[in-house]
Motif scaffolding. Sequence first.
Motif, PDB file in Angstrom:
ATOM      1  N   LEU A 126      45.894  71.754  65.719  1.00  0.00           N
ATOM      2  CA  LEU A 126      45.308  70.456  65.396  1.00  0.00           C
ATOM      3  C   LEU A 126      43.989  70.556  64.625  1.00  0.00           C
ATOM      4  N   LEU A 186      38.890  64.587  67.203  1.00  0.00           N
ATOM      5  CA  LEU A 186      39.713  65.428  68.071  1.00  0.00           C
ATOM      6  C   LEU A 186      38.887  65.940  69.232  1.00  0.00           C
ATOM      7  N   VAL A 233      52.287  68.212  63.682  1.00  0.00           N
ATOM      8  CA  VAL A 233      50.904  67.775  63.475  1.00  0.00           C
ATOM      9  C   VAL A 233      50.852  66.264  63.316  1.00  0.00           C
ATOM     10  N   TYR A 241      50.943  64.141  66.581  1.00  0.00           N
ATOM     11  CA  TYR A 241      49.655  63.986  67.259  1.00  0.00           C
ATOM     12  C   TYR A 241      48.761  63.003  66.513  1.00  0.00           C
TER      13      TYR A 241
END
Length: 338
Positions: free
Chosen positions: A74, A84, A145, A148
Amino acid sequence: MAPILDVLSGKAQKRPPVWFMRQAGRYLPEYRELRASTSGFVDFCLTPEKAAEATLQPIRRFGFDAAILFSDILMIPLALGQDLTFAAGEGPVLGDLPDVSSMRDKAAQAGEALKNVGETLKIVRAALDPSRTTLIGFCGGPWTVMTYMLNGRKAYDRSLIRAFVYEQPELVAQVVDIVIEASAHYLKMQAESGAQVLKIFESWAEGFPDPLFEQLVIEPHIKLVNRVRALGVTLPIIGFPRGAEARCHDYIDAVDVTAMALGTATPLKLGVELQKKKPIQGALDPVALRSGGKALDAQIDTILDAWGQGPLIFNLGHGIFPDTPIAHVEQALKRIRG
């Protein structure tokens, strides 16, 4: 030539080289001590000295044939401007999706935005014996990816993210293309910083009805590999569409990867068929590694008997569990190496 690079060139080994996914992590006391020295996981990944130390710990302890960059899939959302954090007991938590145009503007700068990861690779490469130990860099697969990025902490719920595919196909297509461009520049930076092999972790590749697997896994991987090559990167690339055993032939025939990593549920016969096309990696059950004993030996022997005559990198079908005893890793390596 280092054993893993030899296998990736198509040559079988008398005993296959070995490394384990998540070989750096919480099952190691030295890792837990190191991790406790940094408050946030993102900071840990982006502090080169600490990330390099985490990468090297399992090499020192076990002598694996590859060191894989200690980081997280991530990092790309972070480079694209999405908040994040990693919440205790929850895993990754992402903020609101940034404006698509702003992400598109940042995609080509992903390597520069994540230059600390490059510093980690430089430190590790300098510490390794190039005749024995290969340095692997990686990125997350575009679909994984994106799940998320669109779904935040609920990315594990496949039904929720597939709803975006059906209900907002234009947004999905835009974000996937942005992730591909950012990932290509990220991998280019890793290659320039000392990585010798690159791996694409498509962790959520299972459960697609036709034609979504081709649309969301195969086509993005084709684009990503082609873009990496267009940027001048010639390193071997390993593809890992985890959980997509039924589509392995489709993947390996369509995507120009150097080798294919196989998940735990891969039938032995399927691995033999795929190995006739390209080198393979995998697929020991991490539960067997955690359990140890005769069951672990038996599963290792079964994989070696089935795949050991061809180009094979021995690995797990997924990552080491945090409660895996170190003695069981030692047992596995002794059995694999003979």
